[in-house]
Design a protein around this motif. Structure first.
Motif, short mmCIF file in Angstrom:
data_model
loop_
_atom_site.label_atom_id
_atom_site.label_comp_id
_atom_site.label_asym_id
_atom_site.label_seq_id
_atom_site.Cartn_x
_atom_site.Cartn_y
_atom_site.Cartn_z
N UNK A 1 28.76 5.91 -26.75
CA UNK A 1 29.53 5.85 -27.61
C UNK A 1 29.61 4.69 -28.39
N UNK A 2 30.80 4.83 -29.78
CA UNK A 2 30.67 4.87 -30.74
C UNK A 2 31.18 3.53 -31.07
N UNK A 3 30.61 3.04 -32.42
CA UNK A 3 31.12 1.56 -32.83
C UNK A 3 30.94 2.09 -34.58
N UNK A 4 32.31 1.59 -34.68
CA UNK A 4 32.84 1.44 -36.35
C UNK A 4 33.32 0.14 -36.59
N UNK A 5 32.52 -0.37 -37.76
CA UNK A 5 33.27 -1.86 -38.16
C UNK A 5 34.19 -1.26 -39.85
N UNK A 6 35.43 -1.42 -40.07
CA UNK A 6 35.80 -1.34 -41.24
C UNK A 6 36.15 -2.13 -41.85
N UNK A 7 34.68 -2.62 -42.44
CA UNK A 7 33.96 -3.14 -43.81
C UNK A 7 34.92 -3.36 -45.46
N UNK B 1 37.24 -5.84 -38.16
CA UNK B 1 36.95 -5.52 -37.25
C UNK B 1 36.67 -3.99 -36.91
N UNK B 2 36.10 -3.39 -35.69
CA UNK B 2 35.53 -3.00 -35.06
C UNK B 2 35.92 -2.12 -33.61
N UNK B 3 35.92 -0.62 -33.41
CA UNK B 3 36.12 -0.36 -32.62
C UNK B 3 35.13 0.13 -32.05
N UNK B 4 34.92 0.20 -30.17
CA UNK B 4 34.14 1.22 -29.56
C UNK B 4 35.08 1.80 -28.96
N UNK B 5 34.71 3.65 -29.62
CA UNK B 5 35.62 4.82 -28.39
C UNK B 5 34.13 5.29 -27.90
N UNK B 6 34.67 6.37 -26.74
CA UNK B 6 33.93 7.24 -26.58
C UNK B 6 34.36 8.82 -27.58
N UNK C 1 35.19 1.31 -46.15
CA UNK C 1 33.69 1.03 -46.16
C UNK C 1 34.06 0.73 -44.87
N UNK C 2 32.83 1.94 -43.87
CA UNK C 2 32.36 0.91 -42.56
C UNK C 2 31.12 1.54 -42.13
N UNK C 3 31.11 0.69 -41.32
CA UNK C 3 29.41 0.50 -40.50
C UNK C 3 29.72 1.57 -39.72
N UNK C 4 28.63 2.29 -38.69
CA UNK C 4 29.03 3.07 -37.65
C UNK C 4 27.57 3.19 -36.93
N UNK C 5 27.15 3.14 -35.64
CA UNK C 5 25.91 3.28 -35.22
C UNK C 5 26.91 3.92 -33.72
N UNK C 6 25.59 4.31 -32.94
CA UNK C 6 25.97 5.20 -31.46
C UNK C 6 24.92 4.84 -30.40
N UNK C 7 25.33 3.80 -29.11
CA UNK C 7 24.78 3.19 -27.96
C UNK C 7 25.49 2.94 -26.69
N UNK C 8 24.87 1.97 -25.83
CA UNK C 8 25.82 2.03 -24.89
C UNK C 8 26.59 0.93 -24.94
N UNK C 9 27.34 0.35 -25.28
CA UNK C 9 27.97 -0.52 -25.55
C UNK C 9 28.61 -0.62 -24.64
N UNK C 10 29.17 -2.21 -24.17
CA UNK C 10 30.10 -2.94 -22.86
C UNK C 10 31.30 -3.40 -23.22
N UNK C 11 31.70 -2.39 -21.88
CA UNK C 11 33.70 -3.04 -21.88
C UNK C 11 33.63 -4.34 -21.69
N UNK C 12 32.51 -5.12 -20.98
CA UNK C 12 32.96 -6.41 -20.55
C UNK C 12 32.61 -7.80 -21.96
N UNK C 13 33.93 -7.66 -22.63
CA UNK C 13 33.82 -7.73 -24.41
C UNK C 13 34.10 -9.52 -24.23
#
Length: 294
Positions: free
Chosen positions: A194-200, A259-264, A282-294
Motif C-alpha cells: 500500500x501507499x503512505x502519503x504525508x501532507x507536509x 497527517x498522512x494516509x495509508x491506502x491500497x 507538498x507531500x512525502x510518498x512511499x510504498x510498503x507493507x504497512x500495518x492496519x494495527x496502528x
C-alpha cells in the motif's frame, strides 16, 4: 441504455448504492464530522472544466458533494480485522511532531510558493536529511515480516483548480485511476503493497477514492453480465465500473496538515485533490507493507 452525455455509458438503472468495501480508519479521538464527503458519481473528464488538461476517456468525480448518511457511515468507518490484508483498508494517521520538525525548512518553502526554492531544498542536504527521517518513520509503520520502503520521494506542485492532481507520462491528467507499480493480477491486488502519503503543506488536501476494491467492482459487473472484455485490473475494470455505474459515489477524505494516509492504491480507483491557495502542495510518498494495527 446509453446516456445522452457520453456515448457508450450505460445508465445505472440497477444502481447498487454504496457497496460494503474498504474499511476507513480515522485518527483516534479526532472528530469525523466534515472529514468525509461523497460525490454524486463519476463524470467523463471531457465534460468537466479544464477538460483539455485530461487524457482521453478519463473520469473525475461529479459534484455536488454531500456528507455520508448514517447507513453509509456504517459501511465506511470501522476497525480493521486482525491480520487484514493491505488492500482491505484505508487509514488516516497523525505524523509525530518530532518527524515533522525535520521538514521545517521544506514546509516554510511550501508556504512561500516558490517551486525553484523548493526544488533546491529537496535536492540539497536539508531535503536528504528530511527524507532519511521520513523513511525511518515509515519503517516503524511497516509489517515486521516485510520491512521495506519502496520509491520514497517528495512531491511539490501548485494546485490550479483541476478536479484531480495526477499527471501521466503523456503530460495530461489521468483522472481516477488504479496504480500498477507491481502490475499484480486481480487475485493478488489485495496483497500488493500500500501507499503512505504525508501532507507536509499548510492546507488540507484530499484523497479521492472509490470504496469498492477491485474484486468488489469485478463482482458487481460480473453479476450483471457486464464484465466481458474489461477484467484487466490495470485500467479496464475501473473504467467499465465508472461507465456502468456513473452515479456510484466517490469518497473524498480530508488529510489535514501534519497527517498522512495509508491506502491500497493498487486495489482501488483514486486520485488526489488540493484547492488553489497560492502555496505549494507538498507531500512525502512511499510504498510498503504497512500495518492496519496502528
Amino acid at each position: 441504455m446509453a446516456s445522452a452525455g457520453h456515448p457508450g455509458m450505460i445508465t445505472d438503472i440497477d444502481h447498487p448504492g454504496l457497496l460494503d468495501g474498504l474499511t476507513l480508519l480515522l485518527p483516534s479521538g479526532a472528530p469525523a464530522a466534515g472529514r468525509v464527503e461523497l460525490s454524486a458519481g463519476f463524470l467523463p473528464a471531457s465534460e468537466a472544466p479544464c477538460s483539455t488538461t485530461y487524457s482521453e476517456q478519463a473520469f473525475v468525480p461529479r459534484g455536488p458533494w454531500r456528507p455520508p448518511t448514517c447507513h453509509e457511515r456504517t459501511l465506511l468507518y470501522g476497525r480493521a480485522a486482525f491480520g487484514a490484508r493491505p488492500g482491505d483498508w484505508i487509514a488516516v494517521i497523525p505524523v509525530p511532531a518530532q518527524v515533522l520538525s525535520a521538514f521545517t525548512a521544506l514546509r516554510t518553502a511550501a508556504a512561500g510558493g516558490n517551486e525553484q526554492t523548493m526544488r533546491s531544498l529537496i535536492d540539497g542536504p536539508c531535503g536528504r536529511t528530511a527524507l532519511v527521517e521520513a523513511i525511518r518513520w515509515a519503517m516503524t509503520l511497516s509489517d515486521p515480516a516485510r520491512l521495506s520502503v519502496e520509491n520514497p520521494m517528495f512531491y511539490s506542485r501548485t494546485p490550479v483548480g483541476n478536479l484531480t492532481l495526477t499527471t501521466g507520462s503523456h503530460g495530461q491528467r489521468v483522472g481516477l485511476h488504479v496504480d500498477s507499480w507491481h502490475d499484480s493480477p486481480l487475485a493478488a491486488r489485495a496483497t500488493a503493497p500500500n501507499r503512505l502519503s504525508v501532507n507536509l503543506g499548510h492546507h488540507d488536501r484530499w484523497l479521492l477514492c472509490v470504496n469498492a476494491p477491485l474484486h468488489v467492482m469485478e463482482r458487481a459487473l460480473r453479476e450483471r453480465g457486464l464484465l466481458d472484455g474489461a477484467d484487466g485490473p490495470r485500467s479496464g475494470l475501473g473504467k467499465r465500473f465508472m461507465e456502468v455505474f456513473p452515479r456510484y459515489p466517490v469518497t473524498k477524505i480530508a488529510i489535514h496538515p501534519g497527517e498522512a494516509y495509508i491506502a491500497p492504491t493498487e486495489n482501488m480507483l483514486h486520485d488526489g485533490y488540493a484547492q488553489p491557495h497560492g502555496q505549494l502542495d507538498l507531500q512525502f510518498c512511499c510504498r510498503g507493507y504497512f500495518r492496519a494495527e496502528l
